[in-house]
Design an enzyme around this catalytic site. Structure first.
Site, PDB file in Angstrom:
ATOM      1  N   ARG A   7       0.857  -1.180   0.000  1.00  0.00           N
ATOM      2  CA  ARG A   7       0.000   0.000   0.000  1.00  0.00           C
ATOM      3  C   ARG A   7       0.890   1.226   0.000  1.00  0.00           C
ATOM      4  NH1 ARG A   7       2.400   1.970   3.695  1.00  0.00           N
ATOM      5  NH2 ARG A   7       0.843   3.616   3.716  1.00  0.00           N
ATOM      6  N   GLY A   8       0.230   2.404  -0.138  1.00  0.00           N
ATOM      7  CA  GLY A   8       1.010   3.638  -0.295  1.00  0.00           C
ATOM      8  C   GLY A   8       1.135   3.919  -1.788  1.00  0.00           C
ATOM      9  N   ALA A   9       0.864   5.176  -2.179  1.00  0.00           N
ATOM     10  CA  ALA A   9       0.720   5.494  -3.605  1.00  0.00           C
ATOM     11  C   ALA A   9       1.932   5.086  -4.471  1.00  0.00           C
ATOM     12  CB  ALA A   9       0.407   6.985  -3.750  1.00  0.00           C
TER      13      ALA A   9
ATOM     14  N   ARG B 167      -7.010  -0.398  -7.112  1.00  0.00           N
ATOM     15  CA  ARG B 167      -7.336   0.686  -6.171  1.00  0.00           C
ATOM     16  C   ARG B 167      -7.482   1.982  -6.987  1.00  0.00           C
ATOM     17  NH1 ARG B 167      -4.193   1.207  -0.673  1.00  0.00           N
ATOM     18  NH2 ARG B 167      -6.182   2.060   0.020  1.00  0.00           N
TER      19      ARG B 167
ATOM     20  N   GLN C 116      -2.080   2.275   9.853  1.00  0.00           N
ATOM     21  CA  GLN C 116      -0.768   2.425   9.196  1.00  0.00           C
ATOM     22  C   GLN C 116       0.190   3.244  10.066  1.00  0.00           C
ATOM     23  OE1 GLN C 116      -3.710   2.929   7.710  1.00  0.00           O
ATOM     24  NE2 GLN C 116      -3.696   2.417   5.549  1.00  0.00           N
TER      25      GLN C 116
ATOM     26  N   ASP D  34      -2.023  10.894  -2.343  1.00  0.00           N
ATOM     27  CA  ASP D  34      -2.387   9.855  -3.311  1.00  0.00           C
ATOM     28  C   ASP D  34      -2.697  10.426  -4.686  1.00  0.00           C
ATOM     29  OD1 ASP D  34      -2.948   8.510  -0.584  1.00  0.00           O
ATOM     30  OD2 ASP D  34      -2.872   6.903  -2.068  1.00  0.00           O
TER      31      ASP D  34
ATOM     32  N   ASN E  68      -5.563  12.319   0.283  1.00  0.00           N
ATOM     33  CA  ASN E  68      -4.658  11.510   1.111  1.00  0.00           C
ATOM     34  C   ASN E  68      -5.510  10.763   2.129  1.00  0.00           C
ATOM     35  OD1 ASN E  68      -1.933  10.660   1.776  1.00  0.00           O
ATOM     36  ND2 ASN E  68      -2.182  11.788   3.679  1.00  0.00           N
ATOM     37  N   LYS E  69      -4.871   9.954   2.931  1.00  0.00           N
ATOM     38  CA  LYS E  69      -5.562   9.085   3.888  1.00  0.00           C
ATOM     39  C   LYS E  69      -6.633   9.831   4.684  1.00  0.00           C
ATOM     40  CE  LYS E  69      -5.214   5.566   4.308  1.00  0.00           C
ATOM     41  NZ  LYS E  69      -6.166   4.672   3.588  1.00  0.00           N
TER      42      LYS E  69
HETATM   43  O1  MRU Z   1      -4.530   3.091   2.108  1.00  0.00           O
HETATM   44  P1  MRU Z   1      -3.066   3.345   2.013  1.00  0.00           P
HETATM   45  O2  MRU Z   1      -2.285   2.813   3.153  1.00  0.00           O
HETATM   46  O3  MRU Z   1      -2.517   2.930   0.670  1.00  0.00           O
HETATM   47  O4  MRU Z   1      -2.931   4.937   2.077  1.00  0.00           O
HETATM   48  C1  MRU Z   1      -1.657   5.515   1.971  1.00  0.00           C
HETATM   49  C2  MRU Z   1      -1.654   6.978   2.109  1.00  0.00           C
HETATM   50  O5  MRU Z   1      -2.670   7.626   2.256  1.00  0.00           O
HETATM   51  C3  MRU Z   1      -0.318   7.668   1.980  1.00  0.00           C
HETATM   52  O6  MRU Z   1      -0.279   8.841   2.748  1.00  0.00           O
HETATM   53  C4  MRU Z   1      -0.064   8.045   0.517  1.00  0.00           C
HETATM   54  O7  MRU Z   1      -0.320   6.969  -0.326  1.00  0.00           O
HETATM   55  C5  MRU Z   1       1.310   8.532   0.296  1.00  0.00           C
HETATM   56  S1  MRU Z   1       2.523   7.274   0.489  1.00  0.00           S
HETATM   57  C6  MRU Z   1       4.026   7.954   0.137  1.00  0.00           C
END
Ligand code: MRU
Length: 354
Positions: free
Chosen positions: A45-47, A97, A205, A246, A256-257
């Site tokens: 996970r994470g963009a 996603r 996270q 994201d 973002n999250k």
């Molecule tokens: O649902 P996730 O864990 O994929 O969400 C991740 C985030 O919101 C991060 O802040 C974002 O992807 C940036 S990661 C460098």
């Protein structure tokens, strides 16, 4: 530093982030279908990390195409069938996603290179080109993270306590992270007193990943329940907030999250700078504002249950958006590998990404 994504002997190997920090286990993805499922299920996970994984997922599809169609020779029919197969694989990966633009950006980049190579040098050449492009995306991300760290650390004053949300670290990228890249560089420059990591319900996270990453590096971290962020700011304990992103629209609105928007509002009230750290691949200039960004909604179960155990009354309705939109007007600066964008964001983003 922990490595979330590995390409080993023709297989994509992903650190299973669902079970960290208590278990360190890698999951193998032998084809693009398994890769798409791993992205959907939050193994990775994470963009930027899902972008890199998607790129390798397409490289796996190109390898499969070479095995499937290679023996028939590179006839026009074979090339057309291979291209169809690759395009279907790309759609499957992109659909895993919806919010992080890095996923479609990376998959489309590898797809373009692969289809061009298919026309020039057949299915075997296409498989090689796909893998090379996926690898380039990963290496570029490592370098982008390093530059984001350097550019962002300039904004951090000595003795700062920094709040972050979710995980935008090594686990979320190919390198040392975006938001955590800024924190790591600022720490190396002796500017960081404390990092406040919000736990980040419902996937935790912050608690499971950010706290772990920072502790592994010996960077002082204090974990907070998400709902404690405002009070900690009220106590005067936060000098800056740094988060990842994201997707960023042309006007500087940031997806973002979930919970990020709340933090940005709190920062405005408390006059605390709110920084977003992201590579240029996170910008989506085809979208005028954040309202056009598709926000992933995940299962209600993630809210009504905690660690697989029911906590809410049976049958209660829940709403589980995985991300939110922070209006650009609440963003103090966006830190990228190409430099830092200050308001007016719309004009300055357009000037940076020509
Ligand atoms: O649902 P996730 O864990 O994929 O969400 C991740 C985030 O919101 C991060 O802040 C974002 O992807 C940036 S990661 C460098």
């Amino acid at each position: 530093m922990v490595q979330a994504i590995k390409w080993e002997r023709g297989v994509l190997t992903l650190l299973d982030q669902r079970i960290l920090p208590h278990e360190v286990r890698y999951v193998s993805c032998a084809d693009h279908r398994q890769t798409a499922q791993a992205i959907k299920d939050m193994v990775v996970r994470g963009a930027p990390a899902i972008g890199i994984s998607g790129g390798y997922g397409l490289a796996l599809a190109a390898k499969e195409a070479a095995g499937k169609f290679g023996s028939a020779g590179d006839t026009p029919e074979v090339l057309a069938a291979a291209e169809r197969f690759l395009r279907e694989a790309a759609s499957l990966l992109v659909s895993a996603r919806p919010t992080a633009v890095n996923l479609s950006w990376a998959v489309e980049r590898v797809l373009d290179k692969t289809v061009s190579a298919l026309k020039l040098s057949g299915v075997a050449g296409a498989a090689q080109a796909a893998l090379e492009e996926a690898r380039s995306i990963e290496l570029e991300d490592v370098e982008a993270n390093r530059k984001i760290g350097e550019n962002g650390a300039v904004l951090i004053k000595p003795g700062s306590s920094i709040m972050t949300h979710c995980n935008a670290g090594a686990l979320a990228t190919g390198g040392w992270g975006t938001a955590l890249g800024v924190i790591r560089q600022a720490w190396a420059e002796n500017k960081v007193k404390m990092v406040y990591a919000n736990e980040t319900r419902p996937w935790l996270q912050g608690a499971r990943l950010t706290a772990w990453e920072l502790m592994e590096d010996g960077i002082p971290v204090t974990l907070l329940a998400d709902s404690a962020a405002g009070y900690v700011m009220f106590l005067g304990k936060v000098d800056a907030v740094v988060v990842g992103a994201d997707r960023i629209a042309a006007n500087g609105d940031v997806a973002n999250k979930i919970g990020t928007y709340t933090l940005a509002c709190l920062c405005k009230h408390h006059s605390i700078p709110f920084y977003v750290a992201a590579p240029v691949s996170t910008f989506d200039l085809s979208l005028a504002t954040g309202r056009e960004i598709q926000i992933e909604e995940r299962s209600e179960k993630e809210i009504v249950e905690f660690m697989g155990k029911p906590v809410a009354p049976q049958g209660v309705r829940a709403f589980n958006p995985s991300f939110d939109i922070t209006p650009g007007e609440l963003v103090s600066a966006i830190i990228t590998e190409k430099g830092t964008v200050f308001p007016p964001l719309e004009q300055n983003i357009a000037a940076m990404i020509k």
